[in-house]
Design a protein around this motif. Structure first.
Motif, short mmCIF file in Angstrom:
data_model
loop_
_atom_site.label_atom_id
_atom_site.label_comp_id
_atom_site.label_asym_id
_atom_site.label_seq_id
_atom_site.Cartn_x
_atom_site.Cartn_y
_atom_site.Cartn_z
N SER A 60 -26.20 5.15 36.77
CA SER A 60 -24.74 5.05 36.71
C SER A 60 -24.29 3.60 36.76
O SER A 60 -23.35 3.19 36.05
N ILE A 61 -24.95 2.81 37.60
CA ILE A 61 -24.62 1.39 37.71
C ILE A 61 -24.87 0.68 36.38
O ILE A 61 -24.04 -0.11 35.91
N LEU A 64 -22.19 1.42 33.85
CA LEU A 64 -20.94 0.74 34.15
C LEU A 64 -21.02 -0.77 33.97
O LEU A 64 -19.99 -1.45 33.80
N MET A 65 -22.23 -1.32 34.01
CA MET A 65 -22.41 -2.77 33.99
C MET A 65 -21.73 -3.46 32.81
O MET A 65 -21.04 -4.48 33.00
N ALA A 68 -18.10 -3.63 33.53
CA ALA A 68 -17.78 -4.40 34.73
C ALA A 68 -17.99 -5.89 34.54
O ALA A 68 -17.28 -6.71 35.14
N PRO A 114 -27.93 -8.02 40.14
CA PRO A 114 -27.47 -6.63 40.15
C PRO A 114 -28.11 -5.77 39.06
O PRO A 114 -28.49 -4.62 39.30
N ALA A 118 -30.88 -2.51 39.81
CA ALA A 118 -30.75 -1.15 39.29
C ALA A 118 -31.94 -0.78 38.41
O ALA A 118 -32.45 0.34 38.47
N LEU A 150 -22.37 -8.42 44.34
CA LEU A 150 -21.19 -7.85 43.70
C LEU A 150 -20.05 -7.64 44.70
O LEU A 150 -18.87 -7.77 44.34
N ALA A 178 -14.00 -0.27 36.76
CA ALA A 178 -15.45 -0.19 36.52
C ALA A 178 -16.20 -1.15 37.43
O ALA A 178 -17.27 -0.81 37.98
N PHE A 179 -15.65 -2.35 37.64
CA PHE A 179 -16.31 -3.31 38.52
C PHE A 179 -16.31 -2.83 39.96
O PHE A 179 -17.31 -2.96 40.67
N THR A 182 -18.86 -0.16 40.32
CA THR A 182 -20.20 -0.75 40.26
C THR A 182 -20.58 -1.39 41.59
O THR A 182 -21.70 -1.21 42.09
N THR A 186 -23.50 0.05 44.06
CA THR A 186 -24.60 -0.85 44.43
C THR A 186 -24.75 -0.94 45.94
O THR A 186 -25.88 -0.91 46.46
#
Length: 423
Positions: A60-61, A64-65, A68, A114, A118, A150, A178-179, A182, A186
């Motif tokens: 998921s991270i 979204l990266m 983000a 980050p 992940a 982050l 989104a950020f 994320t 995290t």
């Protein structure tokens, strides 16, 4: 440990990597945690997520990266023209404006670590499915976690927003959601993944010692927190851990030399970081340079007292207090000061926790570079102090990671053995 659950008859011996005590740890059931009775360091925990669930969070991270990091998080309207700020744009504009080394520090902590963190969690899940022993992946996760920032960048967005609103109207972009997600995912992954338990899952053939009669022969690896009877020798004939192959029994003098070397280098870097300008703003051709302290004063003059407090804490108070604490702890080891061990360990824990937050200033600079570019009525530029400040943060973080808390406990043990009473 939680004593409300049924007690287990099976126990294993393990060394506490924080104080060096040998502890007998029982098998745990769900939500139980075993702590060292002397320093209260967590030795074993059954409160963790499965690697499968952690892999879903990591996936998921990664999804979204791109939203983000590449898309705009905040924007301003300057003379009718919208200007957007994203994580990547800040790094790119800082690098192309003549500050590549400072940009690299931001790039490393805000983008590279980050993403890699992940990815490594996903690699662990793939290794589990393919029955592969991922020694290097487990080692890398341990080293990588402190550098994923982050959460610090999220706070820096708020600071940059307060800083820039003096010059233009500020707008929040939808990609900031989104950020935020994320950063939260995290942080959740940090909490729920347990590298020590993963070592035991992937290397079940390395069992912990159960016989108390063998306790005097036990060795301890601080890297993977494994207690064992016999070390193996590497190519340089040095004793290493049979599970992670990390060198053990490193001489105390080498630990202290490494800690002192990086700390002194950090102190040297911190001097120009506080004396030289860290940023410059040209408004209608009139230059205005700010040092770390003058930047705090400018927030106070704007009436943003909370933001001034955050910036002062992260940029001035934390770096200086961290250095003073580390000097005190190192001198305590050198001169065998017999002070309260609980107080000393509390100081060390504080240093480990707050050290990374000093990167906030560099993240704010990157966002400002993205928002207020050259050639406009307002021009923002990074000052020469930025690189020195980033280097000081990195060096002091390395210094605290090199310091071995067991050096302090050796003084406590010597004092206890001489007096027979606890202090």
């Amino acid at each position: 440990m939680d004593t409300t659950a049924p007690q287990n008859t099976f126990h294993q011996l393990t060394h506490c990597t924080e104080c060096g005590a040998l502890v007998s740890v029982p098998n745990l059931v769900a939500r139980q945690t075993a702590e060292c009775p002397r320093c209260h360091h967590t030795l074993k925990s059954a409160d963790r997520w499965s690697l499968k669930r952690c892999a879903f969070i990591a996936l998921s991270i990664l999804i979204l990266m791109p939203f983000a990091l590449k898309f705009p998080l905040i924007s301003i309207n300057l003379l009718g023209s919208p200007i957007h700020a994203s994580v990547w744009d800040g790094v790119w504009k800082m690098a192309t404006a003549g500050f590549p080394y400072t940009a690299f520090l931001v790039f490393l902590c805000a983008i590279v670590t980050p993403v890699f963190f992940a990815l490594l969690v996903l690699l662990l899940r793939i290794s589990q499915m393919l029955n592969i022993k991922p020694r290097n992946v487990l080692l890398t996760i341990n080293y990588l976690k402190p550098w994923v920032m982050l959460d610090v960048y999220l706070v820096s967005i708020g600071v940059a927003a307060f800083k820039v609103r003096e010059y233009a109207d500020l707008h929040i972009d939808i990609y900031l959601i989104a950020f935020v997600f994320t950063a939260l995912l995290t942080t959740l992954l940090f909490i729920k993944i347990n590298p020590k338990a993963l070592w035991n899952d992937f290397y079940p053939e390395h069992q912990h010692i159960q016989n108390m009669s063998e306790q005097n022969a036990l060795c301890c690896c601080t890297n993977c927190e494994y207690s064992f009877e016999h070390a193996i020798l590497n190519r340089k004939n040095q004793p290493t851990c049979p599970r992670c192959l990390h060198r053990i029994n490193i001489d105390d003098s080498l630990i202290l030399q490494g800690t002192w070397a990086t700390l002194i280098a950090g102190i040297i870097m911190l001097i120009p970081a506080n004396l030289l300008p860290i940023s410059s703003i040209y408004l209608a051709g009139a230059p205005s340079a700010d040092t770390l302290m003058s930047g705090v004063i400018s927030f106070i003059n704007m009436g943003s007292y909370f933001v001034a407090f955050v910036v002062f804490t992260a940029s001035i108070f934390v770096p200086i207090s961290k250095i003073l604490i580390m000097i005190y702890l190192l001198l305590s080891v050198h001169f065998q000061w017999r002070h309260s061990i609980k107080w000393q360990m509390r100081l060390l824990h504080i240093v480990h926790f707050v050290g990374r937050w000093s990167m906030l200033d560099l993240f704010v600079l990157a966002l400002m570079m993205s928002l207020v570019t050259r050639g406009q009525i307002i021009t923002f530029s990074v000052g020469p102090a930025a690189l020195y400040f980033g280097a000081a943060v990195f060096l002091t973080m390395i210094s605290t990671s090199l310091f071995d808390s067991r050096l302090l406990w050796k003084i406590y043990d010597k004092q206890y053995s001489n007096t027979g009473t606890k202090h």
